[in-house]
Scaffold this active site. Sequence first.
Site, PDB file in Angstrom:
ATOM      1  CE  LYS A  22      -1.486   1.953   3.762  1.00 30.71           C
ATOM      2  NZ  LYS A  22      -1.931   3.263   4.297  1.00 30.71           N
ATOM      3  CG  ASN A  23       2.687   2.422   3.514  1.00 31.29           C
ATOM      4  OD1 ASN A  23       1.585   2.961   3.484  1.00 31.29           O
ATOM      5  ND2 ASN A  23       3.169   1.862   4.613  1.00 31.29           N
ATOM      6  NE  ARG A  92      -1.519  13.135   8.011  1.00 30.45           N
ATOM      7  CZ  ARG A  92      -1.623  14.425   8.331  1.00 30.45           C
ATOM      8  NH1 ARG A  92      -2.780  14.887   8.781  1.00 30.45           N
ATOM      9  NH2 ARG A  92      -0.605  15.233   8.193  1.00 30.45           N
ATOM     10  CB  CYS A 116      -3.449  11.515  11.536  1.00 30.58           C
ATOM     11  SG  CYS A 116      -3.340   9.746  11.244  1.00 30.58           S
ATOM     12  NE  ARG A 121       0.173  10.279   9.982  1.00 29.49           N
ATOM     13  CZ  ARG A 121      -0.121   9.129   9.372  1.00 29.49           C
ATOM     14  NH1 ARG A 121       0.835   8.303   9.029  1.00 29.49           N
ATOM     15  NH2 ARG A 121      -1.362   8.801   9.112  1.00 29.49           N
ATOM     16  CG  ASP A 305       2.864   1.430   9.656  1.00 33.24           C
ATOM     17  OD1 ASP A 305       2.458   2.303  10.447  1.00 33.24           O
ATOM     18  OD2 ASP A 305       2.941   1.610   8.435  1.00 33.24           O
ATOM     19  NE  ARG A 397      -6.439   4.631   5.954  1.00 32.68           N
ATOM     20  CZ  ARG A 397      -5.388   4.841   6.755  1.00 32.68           C
ATOM     21  NH1 ARG A 397      -5.464   4.560   8.040  1.00 32.68           N
ATOM     22  NH2 ARG A 397      -4.271   5.326   6.253  1.00 32.68           N
TER      23      ARG A 397
END
Length: 423
Positions: A22-23, A92, A116, A121, A305, A397
């Site tokens: 995802k990132n 974001r 957030c 952030r 994470d 997500r």
Amino acid sequence: MDRFLIKGGKKLQGTVHISGSKNAALPILVATLLTDEKCVLHRVPNLRDVRTTLKILQYLGKQVTYQNNVVTVEANGQLKNDLPYELVKQMRASFWVAGPLLARFKQADIPLPGGCAIGVRPVDIHLKGFEKLGAQCEVKAGNVLIHADKLSPAKIVLRFPSVGATQNLLMCACLIGGETILENVAKEPEIDDVIAFLNKMGADIHTDDKGRLIIRGVKALHGAEHTVVADRIETGSYALAAAATRGDVTVAGCVPEHNAILWEDLQEAGFSLDIGTDFVHVHAYDGEIKPLGVRTAPYPGFATDLQAPWMTLMTLCNGTAEVDESVFENRFMHAPELVRMGARISTEKSVARITGVEKLSAAHVQSSDLRGGFALVMAGLCADGETEVERVYHIDRGYEKLEEKLTALGATIRRYNPDKDEF
């Protein structure tokens, strides 16, 4: 809203195949704004954040198709250089469009992403970088107005190795003539994947022996085809779930070296692993889980994470372990929910102290963020009885087909909507 119902007590067994990151997928999708030519991206996970990014690309003027984890992005008329708050507030990472839009149009009008659940952030690192490149940034009525008569290459030292700022400035600098140098940058594997894609598009980016990013700007970028790297956070999450349930699981299609510290920590906690070129096998283990403290840090340190799933594992250790969260403030919101399930956790500022218990018990809990949500699912898999996890939209997500993958490993988990389904 959807919830998960989980009957715990089963050891996970089998093989789980890891999705694309995802990132990495999100900034790579955003990078397609740097060209009008067709880009084809493979292994793009079907996630809530990805679907939001596709909506953003469509709003900005791109033609997008998405089928079987393949995204095709093409030109569809003139691009816009602004975004509505309705799209930005959902994610974001939407602020990352600022770099490409500024590079192409010398102007971008983006609403501030807002707060957030896991911390403020701020975007000031992005804005100071844009100013170094010659832009003027103004915050007005909740929007960031960025414009420049001319952009020029610069040497930029980030005050913190922000992943988002690194990506945003990297994408902007690709189209600025001359040599831009970025120092104190993020070194996550996802950054490397973004660079690989940009270089396929015709960018000229490399890392020097000091770890700095050197970007030699080009006049234009062209289309490219790329396969997104495996998701290292999903990789670590399933490995931790296997360990916590005392299961025997092979995590396949991953890049083990991206989680090197996690594998060392799991082995120190007592677990036996086989690590191959593209898989990690977590062996069944019935011994005591040794308490082991971790401190989160930017890559290659222990991933923030994975802090929440690691905490769930440590709730079952024989002794007391500490978790020091040094990356984000306010990232222990899962701790009180784990306490509701019988965990013994106390928190003070950035440190959580976990004293292991023999068993967790089922409870009705709710997730407040993506990774904390997975930690609660993990706890439900370990607990006696049936756990109900609310607000699974957070989990959606970042984990593709979570209940399908866990069910294939022998878990009893199902998605349930109290407004639509029979209980």
